[in-house]
Design a protein around this motif. Structure first.
Motif, PDB file in Angstrom:
ATOM      1  N   SER A   1       0.850  -1.183   0.000  1.00  0.00           N
ATOM      2  CA  SER A   1       0.000   0.000   0.000  1.00  0.00           C
ATOM      3  C   SER A   1       0.887   1.235   0.000  1.00  0.00           C
ATOM      4  N   GLY A   2       0.272   2.409  -0.194  1.00  0.00           N
ATOM      5  CA  GLY A   2       1.030   3.646  -0.182  1.00  0.00           C
ATOM      6  C   GLY A   2       1.530   4.088  -1.545  1.00  0.00           C
ATOM      7  N   ASN A   3       1.500   3.197  -2.536  1.00  0.00           N
ATOM      8  CA  ASN A   3       1.957   3.517  -3.880  1.00  0.00           C
ATOM      9  C   ASN A   3       1.316   2.532  -4.852  1.00  0.00           C
ATOM     10  N   ALA A   4       0.597   3.061  -5.868  1.00  0.00           N
ATOM     11  CA  ALA A   4      -0.133   2.191  -6.799  1.00  0.00           C
ATOM     12  C   ALA A   4       0.759   1.572  -7.867  1.00  0.00           C
ATOM     13  N   ASN A   5       1.980   2.072  -8.023  1.00  0.00           N
ATOM     14  CA  ASN A   5       2.865   1.616  -9.092  1.00  0.00           C
ATOM     15  C   ASN A   5       2.119   1.610 -10.435  1.00  0.00           C
ATOM     16  N   THR A   6       1.536   2.746 -10.735  1.00  0.00           N
ATOM     17  CA  THR A   6       0.742   2.919 -11.951  1.00  0.00           C
ATOM     18  C   THR A   6       1.254   4.126 -12.726  1.00  0.00           C
ATOM     19  N   CYS A   7       1.326   3.995 -14.049  1.00  0.00           N
ATOM     20  CA  CYS A   7       1.793   5.067 -14.937  1.00  0.00           C
ATOM     21  C   CYS A   7       3.255   5.415 -14.670  1.00  0.00           C
ATOM     22  N   ASN A   8       4.049   4.413 -14.344  1.00  0.00           N
ATOM     23  CA  ASN A   8       5.482   4.593 -14.148  1.00  0.00           C
ATOM     24  C   ASN A   8       6.254   3.874 -15.252  1.00  0.00           C
ATOM     25  N   PRO A   9       7.295   4.479 -15.806  1.00  0.00           N
ATOM     26  CA  PRO A   9       8.052   3.815 -16.878  1.00  0.00           C
ATOM     27  C   PRO A   9       8.728   2.523 -16.431  1.00  0.00           C
ATOM     28  N   ASP A  10       9.057   2.431 -15.130  1.00  0.00           N
ATOM     29  CA  ASP A  10       9.693   1.214 -14.611  1.00  0.00           C
ATOM     30  C   ASP A  10       8.712   0.367 -13.802  1.00  0.00           C
ATOM     31  N   GLY A  11       7.421   0.588 -14.000  1.00  0.00           N
ATOM     32  CA  GLY A  11       6.398  -0.059 -13.179  1.00  0.00           C
ATOM     33  C   GLY A  11       6.417  -1.575 -13.252  1.00  0.00           C
ATOM     34  N   GLU A  12       6.415  -2.117 -14.460  1.00  0.00           N
ATOM     35  CA  GLU A  12       6.373  -3.574 -14.597  1.00  0.00           C
ATOM     36  C   GLU A  12       7.669  -4.214 -14.110  1.00  0.00           C
ATOM     37  N   GLU A  13       8.774  -3.532 -14.352  1.00  0.00           N
ATOM     38  CA  GLU A  13      10.057  -4.035 -13.855  1.00  0.00           C
ATOM     39  C   GLU A  13      10.042  -4.146 -12.331  1.00  0.00           C
TER      40      GLU A  13
END
Length: 412
Positions: A83-95
């Motif tokens: 929680s605290g960060n959705a990890n969405t719309c980040n260039p390194d998100g999937e990594e």
């Protein structure tokens, strides 16, 4: 689906109730409050059959893409959630989502593709992956059969309480268990759940039937709740089935065993759905809308969703204002072919029940009685379309001043 009579027992331990499951929740530093856990792990002693459903938002969090790839082969042994960060719309998100799986898999001694991943929190900020990686050894050591409460706390964002539910029931002579945890308070609207939910069961069931059961039950539970009309980006419901209860594996859709499993799963997801609606951001009342007398199920669902989503209806419920015209208005713009002149609307709570609309027009209203009904914490909006036997239920909450305050300050 509405379960009228289904013999079962409500039990404790949430996602740890079913045989073979452990859980943990720790603080890794994503949230400023060090007293709040922000990283959770659910783990099975054995490889499980797995299923998931996802948000229908075109913008999807990176963890969803990683989980979808891992479930091409529908088995899994654990789920890691932050929680605290959705990890969405980040260039390194999937990594970074993949690294979450790899890091905890190495600690557990399992294949990384057998880990699922989920994130919730603010969108568009880079995920501090090193904090998660560094916390993985502690996360593993904290795994226990009583770790469900910490895991339930670790997945929360603006929620005010943990959301857990578990039950046991007899499945053709074998005691089986289903349990779950969920989170969700804002960005809650029909069309795949707009929240996170993790369910575990010790039922032995074929993966394809597990996926079908989850999809069908989600349609009548999580897809029938609305807090604010916003469909989130990271929503996901997953089910892991360990098979450790020892029942003969469920392989046929028309079998009594599958139908019993379906009812048990519905009860768990229905209760978790209600908890999310009740804990809507700033909410003071749970709203339940039950529509009967529809010609088709889709019409009943459309009407129930329309009412529970209406900002005017939700505001009236907060103000304890028996403005039934707002309810009729929401019925009127719902999709479907039905006659307004056949519609009846009742409002009910622990303080009584009163008809406010009969045959599409004003009933004999007693304003004082209605106002008393609306003072309760749970309000039931009961609609009879008068044209058939199909029915549906939707859940929501009132719209309060605090909802605006919470979301005006969310980023800061």
């Amino acid at each position: 689906m509405r379960v009228k009579e289904f013999p079962h027992h409500v039990i404790s331990q949430g996602v740890c109730a079913a045989e073979g499951f452990l859980a943990a929740g720790v603080h890794c530093g994503l949230r400023k409050n060090k007293n709040k856990p922000d990283l959770a792990l659910i783990y099975s002693d054995v490889l499980c059959q797995a299923a998931a459903v996802y948000t229908q938002n075109k913008v999807k969090g990176a963890p969803i893409y990683v989980t979808q790839r891992h479930l091409i082969n529908p088995v899994a042994q654990g789920i890691i959630i932050n929680s605290g960060n959705a990890n969405t719309c980040n260039p390194d998100g999937e990594e970074n989502a993949a690294k979450m799986c790899t890091s905890i898999a190495e600690e557990l001694g399992i294949a990384s593709e057998n880990m699922l991943v989920a994130s919730t929190g603010i969108i568009g900020e880079s995920l501090p992956i090193d904090l998660i990686v560094d916390a993985c050894p502690t996360l593993k050591t904290q795994l226990s059969r009583t770790g469900n409460a910490n895991a339930a706390a670790a997945i929360l964002t603006t929620d005010t309480c943990e959301k857990e539910y578990a039950l046991s029931f007899d499945l053709e002579g074998t005691e089986v268990k289903i349990g779950g945890i969920s989170k969700g308070s804002g960005m809650i609207h029909p069309n795949m759940a707009t929240m996170l939910c993790f369910v575990t069961t010790d039922v032995a069931i074929e993966a394809s039937l597990l996926q079908k059961a989850l999809k069908d039950v989600t349609e009548g539970t999580f897809n029938m709740i609305s807090v604010d009309g916003d469909t989130s980006t990271n929503d996901m419901v997953t089910v892991l089935a360990s098979g450790l209860a020892g029942n003969p594996q469920i392989t046929e859709e028309d079998s009594p065993a599958y139908q019993a499993f379906l009812q048990g799963l519905y009860l768990v997801l229905m209760h978790l759905s209600r908890k999310i609606a009740q804990d809507g951001e700033g909410a003071s009342k749970l709203l339940e809308c039950h529509v009967t007398g529809a010609k088709e199920k889709r019409i009943a669902k459309a009407v129930a969703k329309s009412i529970i989503t209406s900002s005017l209806v939700k505001s009236a419920m907060f103000g304890q204002d028996p403005n039934w015209g707002r309810i009729l208005c929401a019925i009127g713009y719902a999709e479907g072919d039905f006659a307004i002149e056949k519609v009846r609307v009742d409002l009910a709570s622990q303080f009584g029940r009163a008809t406010v609309c009969l045959r599409g027009t004003r009933a004999d209203l007693k304003v004082q009685e209605l106002t008393q009904i609306l003072t309760a914490d749970e309000i039931f909006i009961l609609v009879d379309l008068g044209e058939g036997t199909a029915e549906a239920t939707a859940w929501g909450c009132d719209l309060t001043y605090d909802y605006v305050k919470i979301n005006a300050d969310y980023h800061t």
